[in-house]
Write a protein that holds these residues in place. Structure first.
Motif, PDB file in Angstrom:
ATOM      1  N   GLN A   1       0.820  -1.214   0.000  1.00 31.37           N
ATOM      2  CA  GLN A   1       0.000   0.000   0.000  1.00 31.37           C
ATOM      3  C   GLN A   1       0.853   1.263   0.000  1.00 31.37           C
ATOM      4  O   GLN A   1       0.498   2.255  -0.648  1.00 31.37           O
ATOM      5  CB  GLN A   1      -0.930  -0.002   1.211  1.00 31.37           C
TER       6      GLN A   1
ATOM      7  N   SER B   1      -9.854   5.294  10.254  1.00 30.63           N
ATOM      8  CA  SER B   1      -9.374   4.200   9.398  1.00 30.63           C
ATOM      9  C   SER B   1      -8.549   3.191  10.187  1.00 30.63           C
ATOM     10  O   SER B   1      -8.833   1.989  10.143  1.00 30.63           O
ATOM     11  CB  SER B   1      -8.587   4.766   8.215  1.00 30.63           C
ATOM     12  N   PRO B   2      -7.497   3.624  10.920  1.00 29.08           N
ATOM     13  CA  PRO B   2      -6.770   2.637  11.727  1.00 29.08           C
ATOM     14  C   PRO B   2      -7.628   2.025  12.822  1.00 29.08           C
ATOM     15  O   PRO B   2      -7.399   0.880  13.224  1.00 29.08           O
ATOM     16  CB  PRO B   2      -5.601   3.444  12.312  1.00 29.08           C
TER      17      PRO B   2
ATOM     18  N   GLU C   1      -9.562  -0.758  11.024  1.00 27.78           N
ATOM     19  CA  GLU C   1      -8.700  -1.839  10.546  1.00 27.78           C
ATOM     20  C   GLU C   1      -8.015  -2.594  11.679  1.00 27.78           C
ATOM     21  O   GLU C   1      -8.019  -3.832  11.707  1.00 27.78           O
ATOM     22  CB  GLU C   1      -7.641  -1.277   9.596  1.00 27.78           C
ATOM     23  N   ASN C   2      -7.430  -1.856  12.624  1.00 33.14           N
ATOM     24  CA  ASN C   2      -6.594  -2.492  13.637  1.00 33.14           C
ATOM     25  C   ASN C   2      -7.318  -2.829  14.933  1.00 33.14           C
ATOM     26  O   ASN C   2      -6.796  -3.581  15.748  1.00 33.14           O
ATOM     27  CB  ASN C   2      -5.398  -1.582  13.951  1.00 33.14           C
TER      28      ASN C   2
ATOM     29  N   ALA D   1      -8.272  -4.702   5.083  1.00 34.50           N
ATOM     30  CA  ALA D   1      -7.453  -3.581   4.626  1.00 34.50           C
ATOM     31  C   ALA D   1      -7.895  -3.090   3.256  1.00 34.50           C
ATOM     32  O   ALA D   1      -7.836  -1.891   2.963  1.00 34.50           O
ATOM     33  CB  ALA D   1      -5.980  -3.991   4.594  1.00 34.50           C
TER      34      ALA D   1
ATOM     35  N   ILE E   1     -10.607  -0.362   3.433  1.00 31.61           N
ATOM     36  CA  ILE E   1     -10.357   0.892   4.135  1.00 31.61           C
ATOM     37  C   ILE E   1     -10.295   2.073   3.172  1.00 31.61           C
ATOM     38  O   ILE E   1     -10.849   3.144   3.438  1.00 31.61           O
ATOM     39  CB  ILE E   1      -9.054   0.789   4.953  1.00 31.61           C
TER      40      ILE E   1
ATOM     41  N   THR F   1      -0.022   0.642  13.610  1.00 31.89           N
ATOM     42  CA  THR F   1       0.396  -0.694  13.204  1.00 31.89           C
ATOM     43  C   THR F   1       1.138  -1.433  14.311  1.00 31.89           C
ATOM     44  O   THR F   1       1.481  -2.600  14.153  1.00 31.89           O
ATOM     45  CB  THR F   1       1.316  -0.614  11.972  1.00 31.89           C
TER      46      THR F   1
END
Length: 434
Positions: A163, A239-240, A243-244, A250, A253, A376
């Motif tokens: 990405q 967004s994070p 996703e996380n 992913a 997103i 991350t």
């Protein structure tokens, strides 16, 4: 200027508005991948975005000076070319100071040169009776252009091996498009000296600002917009979270980011104006309900378990919040006309209120980066920042303050109307005698 020339100029100008700010606000769609692509820490990128916001607020006040002294076509061409150069330089991942310099250039080009010149250029394309339609179609065309290039960008990032590599190619593409629209602007946008003269000055004088400082509505309008803008500024950090924390795929997103950032822009914004006209009859009343809804969403996010089983609930809540935020953005400054601020004072009121409104861009990205840390990492939330709990407590507090400020605005307006002297009744007519 012929009708064809006006329409070609309008389309080129409007579409350029959907291109020039893409890289500056790319975090709204690709926060994590952009940080990785630029080889920056989450905190460093947040700090850079905050500097961008601070310079943008300053240039907002200075931009009118440029618009009054140079032809709009020249300013827009220079701004697009300058932004394109900054984009292509940023795509080299030049490190912290290089990325910071690129964002400062983008703020100067976008807010100092481009935006005030665009307002003048669009204004010269029609008569005074056509301004509402022109600027309405401007927002619509910008929104459609941003959506199209946003989905195209999502496809580019999705097809890349990594990405972060896709984001670099996307930044390059946006840079090239800026140069393309710079050329199109220079070739096809025509100036109408007579209409430009009729539009008058874009600068905000010190006298206007002083009057605005003493006007209570400047602060009520500016603080209201600032409190809701806090929600807008933090949307990229969802967004994070999805996703996380909630396990959203992913690949989704980027698509979610485009819908959240651009689709709601041209759907919810006009809807807010319709609701004010047909239902609430008052911008502060609508904004108060938007703050109530935003507070409810923030509260639910505070108690919602961060588990994949709740990812669609989280997505629905985020889209509901987007509806509240973009509906509000469409009516922020409608209050200026509603409370009958004199026309000779509106420039100062709007200028100062806008500066207050956009202040979150100068500090909130840096603060959010500290709160949530590196999305991350495992665990992703640093203890010293408080994580997403702190973020949603902050947003809940902003929403509750928003309810208070919009209530104060409504009451201040009611007091002003009540203090007006009652109209003198017309004398009775005496019937004529035969």
């Amino acid at each position: 200027m012929s009708t064809l020339q006006r329409w070609v100029s309008f389309l080129v100008l409007s579409m350029s508005g959907g291109i020039i700010f893409q890289v500056a606000y790319i975090r709204f769609v690709f926060l994590g991948p952009t940080t990785e692509a630029l080889r920056l820490s989450a905190q460093d990128y947040g700090n850079i975005i905050s500097v961008f916001g601070a310079v943008a607020v300053f240039m907002y006040f200075l931009g009118g000076w440029f618009a009054d002294r140079f032809e709009p076509r020249t300013l827009i061409t220079v701004a697009l070319a300058g932004t394109g150069a900054a984009d292509l330089y940023l795509a080299q991942a030049p490190g912290y100071w290089g990325a910071l310099a690129a964002h400062v250039v983008m703020a100067v080009m976008g807010m100092g040169l481009y935006w005030p010149a665009l307002v003048k250029a669009i204004g010269m394309l029609g008569s005074s009776s056509e301004q509402g339609r022109l600027f309405g179609f401007l927002e619509g065309t910008r929104g459609v252009t941003s959506t199209v290039v946003g989905f195209a960008g999502t496809a580019i990032v999705a097809m890349a091996v990594a990405q972060s590599a896709g984001v670099i190619w996307l930044i390059r593409l946006y840079g090239v498009l800026c140069f393309v629209f710079a050329a199109l602007t220079w070739l096809f946008v025509k100036s109408d000296a007579g209409r430009l003269a009729e539009l008058g000055s874009s600068s905000v004088t010190l006298r206007q600002l002083w009057r605005a400082v003493r006007n209570k509505y400047t602060w009520l309008i500016g603080i209201t917009a600032m409190l809701m803008y806090c929600f807008y500024t933090t949307l990229g950090y969802f967004s994070p979270l999805l996703e996380n924390r909630f396990g959203m795929a992913a690949g989704l997103i980027g698509v979610i980011g485009v819908i959240r950032t651009y689709v709601f822009q041209f759907v919810a914004g006009p809807a807010g104006g319709v609701v004010v006209d047909k239902v609430t009859k008052s911008s502060p009343r609508l904004l108060r309900w938007m703050f109530v809804g935003s507070a409810a969403v923030a509260l639910v996010f505070l108690v919602l378990p961060h588990q994949p089983a709740y990812k669609w609930v989280a997505l629905g809540l985020m889209f509901l919040l987007c509806l509240f935020v973009f509906t509000s953005r469409g009516v922020y400054f409608a209050t200026v006309g509603e409370v009958e601020i004199p026309k000779n004072e509106r420039g100062g009121v709007i200028g100062l209120a806008s500066g207050i409104a956009f202040l979150p861009d100068a500090f909130l990205p840096s603060l959010c980066a500290w709160w949530i840390g590196d999305p991350t990492a495992t665990p992703a939330v640093p203890e010293q920042g408080g994580g997403y709990t702190t973020l949603f407590v902050f947003l809940l507090a902003m929403a509750l303050l928003g309810v208070l400020v919009t209530t104060l605005t409504t009451r201040a307006r009611a007091r002003d109307l009540a203090s007006r002297p009652a109209p003198t009744p017309a004398p009775p007519t005496v019937p004529a005698t035969a």
